[in-house]
Motif scaffolding. Sequence first.
Motif, PDB file in Angstrom:
ATOM      1  N   VAL A  28      -7.458 -46.648  25.197  1.00 29.49           N
ATOM      2  CA  VAL A  28      -6.032 -46.820  25.516  1.00 29.49           C
ATOM      3  C   VAL A  28      -5.850 -47.019  27.020  1.00 29.49           C
ATOM      4  CG1 VAL A  28      -3.768 -45.704  25.515  1.00 29.49           C
ATOM      5  CG2 VAL A  28      -5.242 -45.515  23.514  1.00 29.49           C
ATOM      6  N   ALA A  29      -6.494 -46.175  27.825  1.00 25.97           N
ATOM      7  CA  ALA A  29      -6.329 -46.247  29.274  1.00 25.97           C
ATOM      8  C   ALA A  29      -6.875 -47.550  29.851  1.00 25.97           C
ATOM      9  CB  ALA A  29      -7.016 -45.052  29.931  1.00 25.97           C
ATOM     10  N   VAL A  30      -8.088 -47.927  29.434  1.00 23.13           N
ATOM     11  CA  VAL A  30      -8.691 -49.158  29.943  1.00 23.13           C
ATOM     12  C   VAL A  30      -7.877 -50.371  29.508  1.00 23.13           C
ATOM     13  CG1 VAL A  30     -10.746 -50.624  29.833  1.00 23.13           C
ATOM     14  CG2 VAL A  30     -10.987 -48.161  30.154  1.00 23.13           C
ATOM     15  N   GLY A  31      -7.318 -50.311  28.307  1.00 26.78           N
ATOM     16  CA  GLY A  31      -6.458 -51.390  27.838  1.00 26.78           C
ATOM     17  C   GLY A  31      -5.208 -51.559  28.689  1.00 26.78           C
ATOM     18  N   ARG A  32      -4.803 -50.485  29.373  1.00 32.60           N
ATOM     19  CA  ARG A  32      -3.653 -50.536  30.271  1.00 32.60           C
ATOM     20  C   ARG A  32      -4.055 -50.945  31.696  1.00 32.60           C
ATOM     21  NH1 ARG A  32       1.447 -50.658  29.452  1.00 32.60           N
ATOM     22  NH2 ARG A  32       1.765 -49.386  31.333  1.00 32.60           N
ATOM     23  N   GLY A  33      -5.355 -51.157  31.913  1.00 33.60           N
ATOM     24  CA  GLY A  33      -5.814 -51.520  33.244  1.00 33.60           C
ATOM     25  C   GLY A  33      -6.144 -50.329  34.110  1.00 33.60           C
ATOM     26  N   ALA A  34      -6.213 -49.146  33.513  1.00 34.08           N
ATOM     27  CA  ALA A  34      -6.594 -47.936  34.237  1.00 34.08           C
ATOM     28  C   ALA A  34      -8.099 -47.747  34.147  1.00 34.08           C
ATOM     29  CB  ALA A  34      -5.871 -46.724  33.660  1.00 34.08           C
ATOM     30  N   ARG A  35      -8.609 -46.756  34.883  1.00 28.78           N
ATOM     31  CA  ARG A  35     -10.025 -46.414  34.836  1.00 28.78           C
ATOM     32  C   ARG A  35     -10.141 -44.933  34.522  1.00 28.78           C
ATOM     33  NH1 ARG A  35     -12.870 -50.641  36.905  1.00 28.78           N
ATOM     34  NH2 ARG A  35     -14.747 -49.434  37.308  1.00 28.78           N
ATOM     35  N   VAL A  36     -11.177 -44.582  33.773  1.00 29.13           N
ATOM     36  CA  VAL A  36     -11.368 -43.196  33.345  1.00 29.13           C
ATOM     37  C   VAL A  36     -12.671 -42.658  33.910  1.00 29.13           C
ATOM     38  CG1 VAL A  36     -11.700 -41.663  31.371  1.00 29.13           C
ATOM     39  CG2 VAL A  36     -10.037 -43.526  31.230  1.00 29.13           C
ATOM     40  N   LEU A  37     -12.583 -41.507  34.552  1.00 26.32           N
ATOM     41  CA  LEU A  37     -13.751 -40.829  35.102  1.00 26.32           C
ATOM     42  C   LEU A  37     -14.043 -39.608  34.234  1.00 26.32           C
ATOM     43  CD1 LEU A  37     -12.170 -42.302  37.520  1.00 26.32           C
ATOM     44  CD2 LEU A  37     -13.525 -40.830  39.020  1.00 26.32           C
ATOM     45  N   PRO A  38     -15.062 -39.650  33.385  1.00 29.03           N
ATOM     46  CA  PRO A  38     -15.399 -38.483  32.560  1.00 29.03           C
ATOM     47  C   PRO A  38     -15.818 -37.321  33.464  1.00 29.03           C
ATOM     48  CG  PRO A  38     -16.609 -40.442  31.854  1.00 29.03           C
ATOM     49  CD  PRO A  38     -16.008 -40.757  33.179  1.00 29.03           C
ATOM     50  N   TYR A  39     -15.549 -36.090  33.004  1.00 30.87           N
ATOM     51  CA  TYR A  39     -15.958 -34.948  33.810  1.00 30.87           C
ATOM     52  C   TYR A  39     -16.279 -33.768  32.907  1.00 30.87           C
ATOM     53  CZ  TYR A  39     -16.459 -32.579  38.268  1.00 30.87           C
ATOM     54  OH  TYR A  39     -16.990 -31.964  39.366  1.00 30.87           O
ATOM     55  N   ARG A  40     -17.048 -32.862  33.467  1.00 22.41           N
ATOM     56  CA  ARG A  40     -17.441 -31.664  32.723  1.00 22.41           C
ATOM     57  C   ARG A  40     -16.208 -30.868  32.304  1.00 22.41           C
ATOM     58  NH1 ARG A  40     -20.777 -32.128  37.072  1.00 22.41           N
ATOM     59  NH2 ARG A  40     -19.533 -30.599  38.241  1.00 22.41           N
ATOM     60  N   PHE A  41     -16.269 -30.262  31.136  1.00 20.40           N
ATOM     61  CA  PHE A  41     -15.137 -29.541  30.569  1.00 20.40           C
ATOM     62  C   PHE A  41     -15.048 -28.139  31.172  1.00 20.40           C
ATOM     63  CE2 PHE A  41     -13.023 -27.363  26.864  1.00 20.40           C
ATOM     64  CZ  PHE A  41     -11.838 -28.068  26.963  1.00 20.40           C
ATOM     65  N   LYS A  42     -13.826 -27.722  31.480  1.00 19.59           N
ATOM     66  CA  LYS A  42     -13.557 -26.393  32.032  1.00 19.59           C
ATOM     67  C   LYS A  42     -14.390 -26.122  33.287  1.00 19.59           C
ATOM     68  CE  LYS A  42     -11.931 -24.244  27.762  1.00 19.59           C
ATOM     69  NZ  LYS A  42     -12.087 -23.132  26.793  1.00 19.59           N
ATOM     70  N   ASP A  43     -14.459 -27.120  34.145  1.00 17.53           N
ATOM     71  CA  ASP A  43     -15.176 -27.002  35.415  1.00 17.53           C
ATOM     72  C   ASP A  43     -14.140 -26.952  36.538  1.00 17.53           C
ATOM     73  OD1 ASP A  43     -16.591 -27.571  37.841  1.00 17.53           O
ATOM     74  OD2 ASP A  43     -18.237 -28.396  36.661  1.00 17.53           O
ATOM     75  N   GLU A  44     -14.146 -25.882  37.311  1.00 23.19           N
ATOM     76  CA  GLU A  44     -13.139 -25.687  38.352  1.00 23.19           C
ATOM     77  C   GLU A  44     -13.221 -26.733  39.457  1.00 23.19           C
ATOM     78  OE1 GLU A  44     -13.439 -21.696  39.731  1.00 23.19           O
ATOM     79  OE2 GLU A  44     -12.706 -20.816  37.854  1.00 23.19           O
ATOM     80  N   SER A  45     -14.337 -27.446  39.541  1.00 24.96           N
ATOM     81  CA  SER A  45     -14.481 -28.466  40.580  1.00 24.96           C
ATOM     82  C   SER A  45     -13.790 -29.783  40.222  1.00 24.96           C
ATOM     83  CB  SER A  45     -15.961 -28.731  40.863  1.00 24.96           C
ATOM     84  OG  SER A  45     -16.588 -29.328  39.733  1.00 24.96           O
ATOM     85  N   ALA A  46     -13.219 -29.867  39.019  1.00 25.63           N
ATOM     86  CA  ALA A  46     -12.613 -31.128  38.569  1.00 25.63           C
ATOM     87  C   ALA A  46     -11.463 -31.563  39.468  1.00 25.63           C
ATOM     88  CB  ALA A  46     -12.130 -30.994  37.129  1.00 25.63           C
TER      89      ALA A  46
END
Length: 220
Positions: A28-46
């Motif tokens: 959905v996001a890429v179809g809107r022209g956005a970019r997605v950065l995956p990240y570790r779950f429940k990581d305070e450094s996010a």
Amino acid sequence: MAGVEHLGTSADVVVIVDVLSFTTCVDVAVGRGARVLPYRFKDESAEVFAQLNGAVLAGGRGSGSEYSLSPASLLHVPEGTKVVLPSPNGAMLTLAAGKKGYVLAGSLRNATAVAHAADGGGKILIIPAGERWGDHSLRPGIEDLIGAGAIIRNLRGSKSPEAEIAVATFERVERNLQEYLRHCASGRELVERGFEKDVHMAASLDISTMAPSFDGMTFG
């Protein structure tokens, strides 16, 4: 994760399938022209990671964040936006697979497009993400087996017995995808929490021509 670790190094392409909902969100996001950065779950450094990369940090469903693992929250994300999207399954698998090679985000929405992007004559590894039990052990997710089958059906070449079973499962339920996803365990949980629209979006077959690829940091 064990599938990525044991088989990822021998694959030319790895396709992560997390229908409810990481890879659906990515599509959905890429179809809107956005970019997605995956990240570790429940990581305070996010949050710091998002700031350093000029991105918006997505929250959990129902957290009140502008963007989240709810695909519906990304329907109007502006073009050019970068979204850090942590998840316990799809994002974590993507990060692990990204260390090994070419990674695509597959779902029911973009099954045919992803199959065509992956089908370059090499070895293709399909990873249905599944869910997690309370003790963090793997909980099979029928929606991801169905999504994997939708992609595999469009691939050429020989298929493993496991791949053939995924295709057979998809073809068995293809005419009633909305019904099956709404009543599977993961789908029921989302409906009960008020996220029926997310399930509907995730069960929409081949409405997208996107084949989001991961460059080691970002899906685009």
